[in-house]
Design a protein around this motif. Structure first.
Motif, mmCIF file in Angstrom:
data_model
loop_
_atom_site.group_PDB
_atom_site.id
_atom_site.type_symbol
_atom_site.label_atom_id
_atom_site.label_comp_id
_atom_site.label_asym_id
_atom_site.label_seq_id
_atom_site.Cartn_x
_atom_site.Cartn_y
_atom_site.Cartn_z
ATOM 1 N N MET A 206 78.625 32.421 71.905
ATOM 2 C CA MET A 206 78.607 33.097 73.238
ATOM 3 C C MET A 206 79.638 32.257 74.185
ATOM 4 N N ASP A 207 79.327 30.894 73.960
ATOM 5 C CA ASP A 207 80.335 29.813 74.612
ATOM 6 C C ASP A 207 81.801 30.223 74.302
ATOM 7 N N VAL B 127 82.976 33.062 73.341
ATOM 8 C CA VAL B 127 83.413 34.365 73.924
ATOM 9 C C VAL B 127 83.576 34.251 74.979
ATOM 10 N N ALA B 128 82.905 33.352 76.014
ATOM 11 C CA ALA B 128 83.211 33.019 77.378
ATOM 12 C C ALA B 128 84.280 32.451 77.533
ATOM 13 N N GLN B 129 84.730 31.556 76.777
ATOM 14 C CA GLN B 129 85.938 30.792 76.919
ATOM 15 C C GLN B 129 87.111 31.815 76.493
ATOM 16 N N VAL C 173 87.083 34.863 77.241
ATOM 17 C CA VAL C 173 87.295 36.006 78.206
ATOM 18 C C VAL C 173 87.782 34.969 79.363
ATOM 19 N N ASP C 174 87.450 33.612 79.583
ATOM 20 C CA ASP C 174 88.107 33.033 80.730
ATOM 21 C C ASP C 174 89.429 32.756 80.432
#
Length: 159
Positions: free
Chosen positions: A15-16, A18-20, A22-23
């Motif tokens: 998830m981290d 994926v978040a990176q 997306v960012d």
């Protein structure tokens, strides 16, 4: 339970990531944006230069058309003057021939009428020749560009 903890940590790590990702997708890439803006400005400048060239070419074409129209008008006026002179000479010739015919019908051959008719005929011949020369010049002037372009296209075809 350790498996659950391990799976949970793997899920959190995923998830981290994926978040990176997306960012990274949502964060603007300023170098690419700057490049695109510069390209847009370059295209605008190029478009302005091309528009200016089109205006210049349009203006030059109009000037050339005006010059050609003036030349054609001048040549038509010259040809008309030659034709008018020919008509006058032919009218004089007709009058002289009529006077000579009348004199011959009366049995009086007058040398000055013969001279006058010959002068009028000579003037008519000169006027006719000048008109024909003017017409020939017009034909040559009209054909010359066509022949030059045909010769140019023949040379390009053989090259």
């Amino acid at each position: 339970m350790s498996e659950i903890d391990e799976l949970q940590s793997r899920i959190l790590a995923a998830m981290d990531r994926v978040a990176q990702g997306v960012d990274a997708l949502t964060a603007p890439d300023t170098s690419q944006t700057d490049d695109l803006r510069q390209a847009l400005e370059d295209e605008k400048a190029s478009n302005a230069a091309l528009s200016e060239q089109v205006e210049t070419l349009t203006r030059q074409q109009q000037e050339n058309e005006d010059a050609v129209a003036a030349q054609v008008s001048e040549k038509v006026a010259s040809l008309d003057a030659q034709l008018q002179k020919l008509r006058r000479a032919n009218a004089q010739l007709t009058e002289a021939c009529d006077a000579l015919r009348r004199a011959n019908a009366e049995g009086v051959g007058e040398p000055h009428l013969i001279n006058k008719s010959m002068m009028a005929e000579l003037e008519a011949i000169k006027a006719m020749r000048n008109a024909e020369m003017a017409e020939a010049d017009e034909i040559i002037a009209a054909l010359t560009p066509l022949l030059e372009s045909a010769a140019g296209s023949d040379l390009e075809g053989t090259a």
